[in-house]
Design an enzyme around this catalytic site. Structure first.
Site, PDB file in Angstrom:
ATOM      1  N   HIS A 241      22.640  -4.693  39.026  1.00  0.00           N
ATOM      2  CA  HIS A 241      22.917  -3.474  38.256  1.00  0.00           C
ATOM      3  C   HIS A 241      21.798  -2.419  38.301  1.00  0.00           C
ATOM      4  O   HIS A 241      21.995  -1.296  38.764  1.00  0.00           O
ATOM      5  CB  HIS A 241      23.136  -3.841  36.780  1.00  0.00           C
ATOM      6  CG  HIS A 241      24.172  -4.892  36.536  1.00  0.00           C
ATOM      7  ND1 HIS A 241      25.525  -4.621  36.562  1.00  0.00           N
ATOM      8  CD2 HIS A 241      24.069  -6.217  36.251  1.00  0.00           C
ATOM      9  CE1 HIS A 241      26.200  -5.720  36.286  1.00  0.00           C
ATOM     10  NE2 HIS A 241      25.342  -6.703  36.096  1.00  0.00           N
TER      11      HIS A 241
HETATM   12  C1  BDR Z   1      23.140  -4.844  32.215  1.00  0.00           C
HETATM   13  O1  BDR Z   1      22.888  -5.874  31.264  1.00  0.00           O
HETATM   14  C2  BDR Z   1      21.834  -6.705  31.715  1.00  0.00           C
HETATM   15  O2  BDR Z   1      22.281  -8.014  31.789  1.00  0.00           O
HETATM   16  C3  BDR Z   1      21.370  -6.177  33.042  1.00  0.00           C
HETATM   17  O3  BDR Z   1      19.960  -6.172  33.107  1.00  0.00           O
HETATM   18  C4  BDR Z   1      21.930  -4.783  33.120  1.00  0.00           C
HETATM   19  O4  BDR Z   1      21.020  -3.836  32.599  1.00  0.00           O
HETATM   20  C5  BDR Z   1      24.457  -5.124  32.902  1.00  0.00           C
HETATM   21  O5  BDR Z   1      25.500  -5.160  31.982  1.00  0.00           O
END
Ligand code: BDR
Ligand code: CA
Length: 325
Positions: A241
Site C-alpha cells: 500500500h
Molecule cells: C493500510 O493499513 C495498514 O495496514 C498499511 O500500513 C496501510 O497503511 C492499508 O489498509
C-alpha cells in the site's frame, strides 16, 4: 526542484518501504517523520521509524511521536497483519538515534508555519489523527499545505477491515473527516490502487536480486507481510500500500484518477470509516480529493526496486563487510 515533505506513518512493513523510498530519492527532502498509532501502538511505531532511518543510514532525520489515541474512540491495531512488532519478518537493532522531544502535532504546525506557504507536502501512511489534530489546533496551517497525499480509503474495491472501510480511515474517521472537510488539496491512494501493486514472486525476487543485507531485510518483511493478504484474497502476492504515496510524488504519471467529492462516514456502525467517493458527480458536493483508481504496477515496482538498490549500495559502501554480490 526538491519537494519538501513531512511523513506521518505507523510502520508497518509497507510504511517502512515507503520511508526507504523517500529517503532514497534526491527529489524529496524529508523535513521530519511523525509516528502515528495504527498498525501497532505509538511506542512501537516511533521505534520502528527510527530503525528504518538507521537502516537507511539516515540518523540525521528528525523523528517525532504523535498522538497515541484516535480523536475519538479507542485505538484499533493490526498485529494480525504486521506481527507483534509491526515490522515482523526481519530483525533490526534497537535504534540509537533520539526521538525528538517536541510533540509530532506541534512539529507539523511549526513546520508549516515556518516554511513558505504552498511548499510542503504532507504524506500520511496511517490513520489521520496527527494531521486532524494539527488542523483542529491551528486551522491556519490548512492554506499553507501544498497538498496532502495519503494512503487510505477505497470505493469500487470495498474495504479491508470492514466490508465498507479501509484500515487507516476506519481507525480515526473523525480525523479523516477533519482533513477531507478542510479544503486542503488531497490526493488519495485508496485500495482501488494499492490492490493492484501486488508483491508477485517476480517482483520480490527482483528485490532479492539487489543482494546484501538491506535486500534481505526487505524480502523478510515482504514475505511476512503478504502472507495474511494472500490467504485472504487468494491473490498472487499482497498489496504493497504505502509506497504508492511516495511513488506518486516521484512519478505522478504512473497514476490515473479523478478529482471528485469524497466524504467520510463517521457515525454508522455498519459503514463507519467508509470513503464515499462521488466518482460520477451525482451529489453536486464540492470536489475535494483526487481519487486515484489505476496504476502502472510494473512501473511502480521498477521505480521502487531501482531506488532501494541505491540504498543497498550506499549501505554496502558504509559497511564493506556487507558488500553486495
Ligand atoms: C493500510 O493499513 C495498514 O495496514 C498499511 O500500513 C496501510 O497503511 C492499508 O489498509
Ligand atoms: Ca501504514
Amino acid at each position: 526542484m526538491v519537494e519538501k515533505i513531512i511523513i506521518d506513518t505507523d510502520p508497518g512493513q509497507d510504511d517502512a518501504l515507503a520511508i526507504l523510498l523517500a529517503l532514497a530519492s534526491p527529489e524529496l527532502e524529508v523535513l521530519g517523520i511523525v509516528a502515528a498509532a495504527g498498525n501497532v501502538p505509538l511506542p512501537l511505531t516511533n521505534v520502528n521509524i527510527r530503525k528504518v532511518c538507521e537502516l537507511a543510514g539516515r540518523t540525521d532525520v528528525k523523528v517525532f511521536a504523535g498522538c497515541s489515541q484516535p480523536m475519538s474512540g479507542t485505538l484499533v491495531t493490526a498485529e494480525y497483519v504486521h506481527g507483534a512488532t509491526g515490522m515482523d519478518g526481519a530483525d533490526l537493532p534497537d535504534p540509537v538515534m533520539p526521538l525528538q522531544e517536541q510533540h509530532g502535532v506541534d512539529f507539523i504546525i511549526e513546520t508549516l508555519m515556518r516554511e513558505p506557504a504552498g511548499t510542503v507536502t504532507v504524506c500520511t501512511l496511517g490513520p489521520l489523527t496527527n494531521l486532524g489534530k494539527a488542523m483542529t489546533k491551528a486551522p491556519e496551517i490548512v492554506c499553507r499545505i501544498k497538498q496532502v497525499v495519503l494512503m487510505g480509503g477505497g470505493c469500487f474495491e470495498g474495504g479491508n477491515i470492514t466490508p465498507a472501510a479501509e484500515f487507516n480511515i476506519y481507525v480515526d474517521p473523525q480525523a479523516a473527516a477533519v482533513v477531507f472537510g478542510s479544503g486542503v488539496p488531497i490526493v488519495m491512494m485508496p485500495l482501488d490502487v494499492t490492490h493492484k501493486t501486488l508483491t508477485t514472486r517476480a517482483r520480490v525476487e527482483a528485490i532479492r536480486a539487489i543482494g546484501g543485507h538491506l535486500a534481505a531485510v526487505l524480502v523478510g518483511w515482504l514475505d511476512y507481510f503478504e502472507r495474511f493478504d494472500v490467504a485472504k484474497y487468494g491473490s498472487e502476492g499482497g498489496p504493497l500500500h504505502d509506497p504508492n504515496v511516495i511513488a506518486y510524488l516521484l512519478k505522478p504519471e504512473l497514476y490515473s484518477g479523478r478529482l471528485c467529492n469524497v466524504e467520510i462516514e463517521t457515525e454508522s456502525e455498519l459503514t463507519k470509516g467508509m470513503t464515499v467517493a462521488d466518482w460520477w458527480g451525482v451529489s453536486g458536493r464540492p470536489k475535494n480529493a483526487i481519487f486515484m483508481r489505476d496504476v502502472d504496477a510494473d512501473g511502480f515496482y521498477a521505480l521502487l526496486t531501482e531506488r532501494l538498490s541505491r540504498l543497498a549500495h550506499a549501505e554496502a559502501e558504509r559497511q564493506p563487510k556487507l558488500r553486495l554480490h
